[in-house]
Design a protein around this motif. Structure first.
Motif, mmCIF file in Angstrom:
data_model
loop_
_atom_site.group_PDB
_atom_site.id
_atom_site.type_symbol
_atom_site.label_atom_id
_atom_site.label_comp_id
_atom_site.label_asym_id
_atom_site.label_seq_id
_atom_site.Cartn_x
_atom_site.Cartn_y
_atom_site.Cartn_z
ATOM 1 N N PHE A 26 -5.579 -0.071 -13.355
ATOM 2 C CA PHE A 26 -4.758 -0.633 -12.279
ATOM 3 C C PHE A 26 -3.362 0.000 -12.223
ATOM 4 O O PHE A 26 -2.442 -0.572 -11.652
ATOM 5 C CB PHE A 26 -4.616 -2.154 -12.427
ATOM 6 C CG PHE A 26 -5.910 -2.886 -12.546
ATOM 7 C CD1 PHE A 26 -6.731 -3.057 -11.444
ATOM 8 C CD2 PHE A 26 -6.327 -3.370 -13.774
ATOM 9 C CE1 PHE A 26 -7.937 -3.724 -11.559
ATOM 10 C CE2 PHE A 26 -7.526 -4.037 -13.903
ATOM 11 C CZ PHE A 26 -8.346 -4.218 -12.789
ATOM 12 N N GLY A 27 -3.168 1.150 -12.843
ATOM 13 C CA GLY A 27 -1.863 1.806 -12.837
ATOM 14 C C GLY A 27 -0.859 1.193 -13.792
ATOM 15 O O GLY A 27 0.349 1.420 -13.649
ATOM 16 N N ARG A 85 3.561 -2.851 -7.172
ATOM 17 C CA ARG A 85 2.269 -3.297 -6.642
ATOM 18 C C ARG A 85 2.439 -4.389 -5.581
ATOM 19 O O ARG A 85 1.776 -4.361 -4.534
ATOM 20 C CB ARG A 85 1.396 -3.808 -7.784
ATOM 21 C CG ARG A 85 0.923 -2.745 -8.733
ATOM 22 C CD ARG A 85 -0.196 -1.905 -8.169
ATOM 23 N NE ARG A 85 -1.439 -2.644 -8.068
ATOM 24 C CZ ARG A 85 -2.606 -2.102 -7.776
ATOM 25 N NH1 ARG A 85 -2.696 -0.800 -7.560
ATOM 26 N NH2 ARG A 85 -3.693 -2.837 -7.680
ATOM 27 N N VAL A 86 3.325 -5.343 -5.848
ATOM 28 C CA VAL A 86 3.512 -6.446 -4.894
ATOM 29 C C VAL A 86 4.136 -5.938 -3.602
ATOM 30 O O VAL A 86 3.686 -6.281 -2.504
ATOM 31 C CB VAL A 86 4.385 -7.551 -5.530
ATOM 32 C CG1 VAL A 86 4.770 -8.584 -4.479
ATOM 33 C CG2 VAL A 86 3.644 -8.216 -6.676
ATOM 34 N N VAL A 87 5.189 -5.116 -3.700
ATOM 35 C CA VAL A 87 5.817 -4.582 -2.492
ATOM 36 C C VAL A 87 4.836 -3.698 -1.731
ATOM 37 O O VAL A 87 4.809 -3.694 -0.497
ATOM 38 C CB VAL A 87 7.109 -3.812 -2.851
ATOM 39 C CG1 VAL A 87 7.689 -3.127 -1.628
ATOM 40 C CG2 VAL A 87 8.136 -4.765 -3.450
ATOM 41 N N ALA A 88 4.005 -2.940 -2.449
ATOM 42 C CA ALA A 88 2.991 -2.125 -1.781
ATOM 43 C C ALA A 88 2.001 -3.008 -1.019
ATOM 44 O O ALA A 88 1.624 -2.690 0.116
ATOM 45 C CB ALA A 88 2.255 -1.263 -2.805
ATOM 46 N N ILE A 102 -0.979 1.030 -1.332
ATOM 47 C CA ILE A 102 -1.787 0.852 -2.540
ATOM 48 C C ILE A 102 -0.906 0.628 -3.759
ATOM 49 O O ILE A 102 -1.166 -0.253 -4.568
ATOM 50 C CB ILE A 102 -2.700 2.074 -2.760
ATOM 51 C CG1 ILE A 102 -3.685 2.194 -1.599
ATOM 52 C CG2 ILE A 102 -3.448 1.951 -4.085
ATOM 53 C CD1 ILE A 102 -4.557 3.417 -1.670
ATOM 54 N N GLY A 103 0.150 1.423 -3.910
ATOM 55 C CA GLY A 103 0.989 1.307 -5.092
ATOM 56 C C GLY A 103 0.398 2.090 -6.250
ATOM 57 O O GLY A 103 -0.631 2.771 -6.112
ATOM 58 N N PRO A 104 1.026 2.027 -7.436
ATOM 59 C CA PRO A 104 0.524 2.801 -8.586
ATOM 60 C C PRO A 104 -0.863 2.325 -9.013
ATOM 61 O O PRO A 104 -1.077 1.146 -9.264
ATOM 62 C CB PRO A 104 1.576 2.536 -9.674
ATOM 63 C CG PRO A 104 2.255 1.271 -9.256
ATOM 64 C CD PRO A 104 2.226 1.250 -7.768
#
Length: 451
Positions: free
Chosen positions: A57-58, A40-43, A49-51
């Motif tokens: 929230f994935g 999530r942070v790298v996205a 968006i990320g997972p």
């Protein structure tokens, strides 16, 4: 400081089992959370968006990935040494769990619904930090044996590079901890946390502001060296050179699949938590509340310290993630030279400086300000000589490149190799490509002549 370990060794067998199971569950859940958090942070850093599908929230994405790995086909290469190939992931992951047995999560607390008290720590010993370093070094065997037993050249190279890197940076990490032992007077994790309990005051605009006695502030060079070493020792970006995809396919675990690959993955993330927890314990006051929360009298009592401890650990893990999303991968020779030629010499000089300060800071000793000034001057001279030697080495290298030489013999080494360019190795960007222009079909007549 004399180690006070009287609170340990009194727990009944059932309480020891409960503590061990709780540590295991916490580490597994922390790994699932860290994988999700990293993605999530790298996205977010890369405007993605990320997972966000599996669970709120994935959050269940890591669990889904784990189930997927468990259900994938388990492949063992024909050239592999099957026994070692199966044992290597286990050797890598077990030390990652065992190292948390001496990490203090909090002070001595009362168990709910009983009149028994117990420390929020599985056990402790007078040499607990050395125990952590020794157990963590066992995990290197799992990595190098995993690369060797695969029967693949790429995996073998990845295992060798990884073991050399981890051993090199464990040396610098161990030297960074010597200064902590000198100041704390103990190698027990609970004793080191207790040594950072003292709070000094700083005069700011006439106000007495309390300053925690964290070793990250008192021993800043040791803290910086440890942080750099822990990133290199866990093979994380920008030091993830054993897994450089362009050179080694996937590193030491190229031939692994299914649960065996998941164990290597689990060991990497638990090692991140281990070095973060050790940094929190040795440099950031452990489970003690940071200022200004520490002003509250009940901040370091009961189960509240568990919250402060994991908050500091997650801050270090965020630092790992931030580095991965920000910095490019280093070159392997530069990385190893940095560990042996920079971190280790600086650590040795700093240990001598800290030992000198501790010896000369007695009642009848010299004024500590003069001692600190003299050590600062010597440290500056050391850095000047160190970097001046590096500049001179580069200058000699340039002079050798510019020296006139005869035509190279392509058969000098016994094998025909193409000669190097006359101007030496190409530096900088490659020359722009030029293409020969050709005539088009419309400009050529039927008999082949140009119109």
């Amino acid at each position: 400081m004399v180690d006070d370990l009287s609170a340990f060794g009194k727990d009944p067998w059932w309480l020891v089992i409960i503590k061990a199971v709780v540590i295991f569950i916490v580490l597994v859940l922390l790994t699932l959370f860290n994988i999700w958090w990293e993605r999530r942070v790298v996205a977010r850093m890369q405007h993605r968006i990320g997972p966000n599908v599996h669970g709120p929230f994935g959050l269940l994405q890591s669990l889904a990935d784990g189930v997927k790995l468990a259900l994938k086909e388990d492949i063992i290469p024909k050239a592999a040494d099957k026994v070692v190939f199966l044992i290597a992931p286990v050797i890598a992951v077990i030390p990652a769990f065992v190292t948390f047995s001496v990490i203090p999560f909090g002070p001595e607390v009362g168990l709910p619904f009983t009149d028994r008290t117990t420390p929020l720590q599985l056990t402790d010993m007078p040499v607990a930090v050395l125990f952590v370093m020794a157990i963590a070094s066992v995990g290197i065997y799992g990595i190098v044996l995993g690369g060797w037993s695969s029967g693949s050249t790429y995996s073998l190279l990845g295992g060798l590079r990884s073991s050399a890197q981890m051993i090199s940076y464990e040396v610098a990490m161990g030297l960074a901890l010597v200064a902590v032992f000198l100041y704390a007077g103990s190698m027990s994790t609970s004793g080191i946390v207790e040594a950072q309990a003292s709070t000094n005051t700083l005069d700011v605009l006439g106000l007495e502001v309390p300053v925690p006695g964290w070793f990250a502030l008192i021993l800043l060079p040791s803290f910086v060296i440890y942080v750099i070493s822990m990133v290199g020792e866990t093979n994380r970006a920008p030091f993830d050179l054993p897994e450089a995809e362009g050179e080694l396919v996937g590193g030491f675990h190229t031939e692994y699949s299914s649960l065996k690959f998941a164990l290597f993955f689990l060991a990497e993330y638990i090692n991140m938590a281990t070095v973060s927890a050790l940094a929190t314990t040795l440099f950031l006051g452990g489970w003690r509340a940071p200022w200004p929360i520490s002003i509250w009298d009940g901040a370091n009592e009961g189960y509240w310290p568990v919250l402060w401890f994991f908050g500091k650990v997650l801050a270090f893990i965020f630092f790992f993630i931030w580095l991965r999303g920000s910095l490019p991968r280093l070159r392997y020779d530069q990385f190893m030279a940095f560990g042996w030629k920079v971190l280790i010499p600086v650590s040795l000089v700093w240990i001598v400086a800290v030992a000198t300060i501790r010896v000369l800071s007695g009642e009848d000793a010299l004024d500590q300000r003069y001692v600190m000034g003299a050590i600062g001057v010597l440290f500056a001279v050391f850095l000047m000589v160190f970097f001046l030697g590096d500049v001179l080495d580069k200058r000699r290298s340039v002079d050798r490149d510019e020296a006139p030489a005869g035509p190279p013999d392509p058969y000098a080494g016994g094998f025909p190799v193409p000669p190097m360019p006359e101007s030496g190795a190409v530096r900088g960007a490659a020359a722009p490509l030029t293409f020969r222009t050709t005539t088009t079909a419309s400009s050529v007549s039927a008999d082949g002549e140009e119109i």
